[in-house]
Design an enzyme around this catalytic site. Structure first.
Site, PDB file in Angstrom:
ATOM      1  CD  GLN A  63     -11.670   2.099  -1.245  1.00  0.00           C
ATOM      2  OE1 GLN A  63     -11.898   2.137  -0.030  1.00  0.00           O
ATOM      3  NE2 GLN A  63     -11.592   3.180  -1.995  1.00  0.00           N
TER       4      GLN A  63
ATOM      5  CE1 TYR B 200      -4.232   1.787   0.558  1.00  0.00           C
ATOM      6  CE2 TYR B 200      -2.624   3.437   1.241  1.00  0.00           C
ATOM      7  CZ  TYR B 200      -3.905   3.106   0.834  1.00  0.00           C
ATOM      8  OH  TYR B 200      -4.857   4.091   0.680  1.00  0.00           O
TER       9      TYR B 200
ATOM     10  CG  HIS C  28       6.483  12.956   8.991  1.00  0.00           C
ATOM     11  ND1 HIS C  28       6.413  12.451   7.719  1.00  0.00           N
ATOM     12  CD2 HIS C  28       7.736  12.703   9.426  1.00  0.00           C
ATOM     13  CE1 HIS C  28       7.573  11.908   7.391  1.00  0.00           C
ATOM     14  NE2 HIS C  28       8.401  12.052   8.407  1.00  0.00           N
TER      15      HIS C  28
ATOM     16  CD  GLU D 286       1.135 -32.366  26.851  1.00  0.00           C
ATOM     17  OE1 GLU D 286       0.671 -32.563  25.707  1.00  0.00           O
ATOM     18  OE2 GLU D 286       2.024 -31.531  27.087  1.00  0.00           O
TER      19      GLU D 286
ATOM     20  CG  HIS E 115      -0.183 -36.840  20.660  1.00  0.00           C
ATOM     21  ND1 HIS E 115      -1.522 -36.644  20.474  1.00  0.00           N
ATOM     22  CD2 HIS E 115       0.440 -35.745  20.148  1.00  0.00           C
ATOM     23  CE1 HIS E 115      -1.715 -35.474  19.898  1.00  0.00           C
ATOM     24  NE2 HIS E 115      -0.531 -34.906  19.679  1.00  0.00           N
TER      25      HIS E 115
END
Length: 436
Positions: free
Chosen positions: A194, A133, A265, A418, A423
């Site tokens: 847009q 942009y 600026h 866990e 697993h």
């Protein structure tokens, strides 16, 4: 005469007053947020038709289709041809220095084999497509084109798509010429929320990108926030900032101009001078009052310095360093005798400019490092834009039979801890003697 904030670290209210000067990074205004949300959804659903309608409305265009809003390579080359020799030379010189610096940032893939013969490593690949942009209209920001496009190209990005608003059909040759020099692949004359939405979701004409970079107004910044996650973004930039640490031995006029370079600026920009020489602060204040009337953007500079600028007296260099780290500025000038010995003590700054002959303005245009920098104290946890922002890292893991046997028990034990039994079983299936 500019009535700048004057702070002294010896005062009891110094910490509070310093905090009040600092920008919080801002949040989107509720009305802007609602408008941007509607624009994004419209573009996501209706694609090209929405982009054309919104561009005609906001940019005073009369486009019939997206074909009217895409600029081909011939338009970029024509803009480059129209430049003066000095302008073209400046763009090419800046691009060369930026590319040379960027080449040194490239991450390379690596791998190694451990004692079991397993391969471990990291594979580095560029992003496929990036959206850039660039603010447009009567404003000219060719430096933004170079700063964003060149590291992307050095990284190896396959396609760089630039969007630049052209209100009333106006765009400066410098912007399009910079795109030609930097190797931008496609350019669309669209802007605002847009354009961000088109890049994020893609339309019939605008290809969806993987990441959006580049500055914009509050609507653009809000749109980037909202599409993050669908695409990557570089950062949400706040007002520009400069902090100068000076020992009092630099020409006060130079310092005044350095402060002006960021204050011009916009009114929200911040310019701060820190010194342990009180007389020098007074001389800089006098230089500001004397030089300001000569500045083309004197009204903006004056408003910025009065609202958010500051002259800060500290006890010594150590305290100046502490203040700099507290502020975590976008740009930090170390205008002292031995800046290279001070720089390692700076933990938080977007870019550090070393010595009396290194104004921040060099970094904005042509020195080599990128001018896309963290603002609003985000330098505490983020970094300048660079080649690494356009590269991805993928982990590599390839176990030998011996390596699998060594890792399986550890993985299985942790997995069962866990309560993830599949697993564990997946890991243990690689143990010797378990083959079916």
């Amino acid at each position: 005469m500019v009535d700048m904030n004057r702070l002294d670290s010896a005062d009891a209210d110094f910490t509070r007053r310093l905090a009040n000067l600092q920008h919080d990074g801002g949040t989107a205004d509720a009305d802007i947020l609602q408008t941007v949300q509607q624009i994004i959804e419209d573009v996501r659903v209706r694609g090209d038709a929405a982009v054309v309608e919104l561009t005609n409305r906001f940019d005073r265009r009369d486009a019939q289709s997206m074909a009217d809003l895409e600029l081909g390579r011939e338009a970029l080359d024509a803009a480059l041809a129209r430049l003066s020799a000095a302008e073209r030379g400046a763009l090419e010189h800046a691009a060369e220095r930026l590319a040379d610096y960027a080449q040194r940032q490239k991450l390379d893939s690596w791998s190694y084999r451990d004692a079991d013969g397993s391969l471990l490593g990291q594979q580095v690949t560029p992003l496929d497509r990036v959206g850039l942009y660039v603010p447009g209209g009567k404003a000219a920001y060719p430096s933004s084109v170079l700063m964003n496009a060149i590291p992307a190209k050095v990284a190896g990005v396959d396609e760089l798509v630039m969007v630049v608003p052209m209100p009333g059909g106006e765009v400066t040759d410098l912007v399009l010429a910079a795109a030609a020099i930097a190797g931008v692949d496609r350019v669309f004359a669209i802007g605002g929320a847009q354009a961000v939405a088109a890049l994020a979701f893609g339309t019939e004409s605008v290809p969806a990108v993987d990441k959006i970079v580049g500055p914009g107004n509050s609507y653009v910044a809000t749109a980037k926030r909202l599409v993050y996650g669908v695409v990557g973004i570089d950062m949400i930039a706040g007002p520009s900032e400069i902090l100068v640490v000076c020992d009092g031995a630099t020409d006060p006029d130079w310092i005044a101009l350095d402060l002006f370079s960021q204050a011009e600026h916009d009114e929200e920009a911040q310019a701060i001078l820190v010194s342990w020489d009180g007389d020098f602060l007074d001389r800089v204040a006098a230089a500001i009052d004397r030089l300001l009337p000569e500045q083309e953007r004197r009204d903006i500079i004056g408003a910025s310095l009065a609202a958010r600028g500051a002259l800060i007296r500290v006890r010594d260099l150590d305290e100046a360093v502490a203040v700099a780290n507290r502020i975590a500025p976008e740009h930090l000038e170390l205008s002292v005798d031995d800046p290279e010995s001070v720089a390692p003590r700076i933990r938080h700054a977007g870019a550090i400019f070393l010595g009396r002959h290194t104004p921040e303005a060099f970094g904005d245009y042509c020195a080599g490092p990128n001018h896309v920098l963290p603002t609003s104290r985000t330098a505490r946890f983020s970094s300048p834009l660079g080649v690494y922002d356009f590269q991805k890292r993928t982990s590599l893991l390839g176990c030998s039979p011996e390596g699998a046997a060594r890792l399986a028990p550890t993985a299985a034990t942790l997995a069962r801890g866990e309560r993830l039994a599949a697993h564990a079983e997946s890991a243990e299936a690689r143990l010797p003697g378990t083959e079916t």
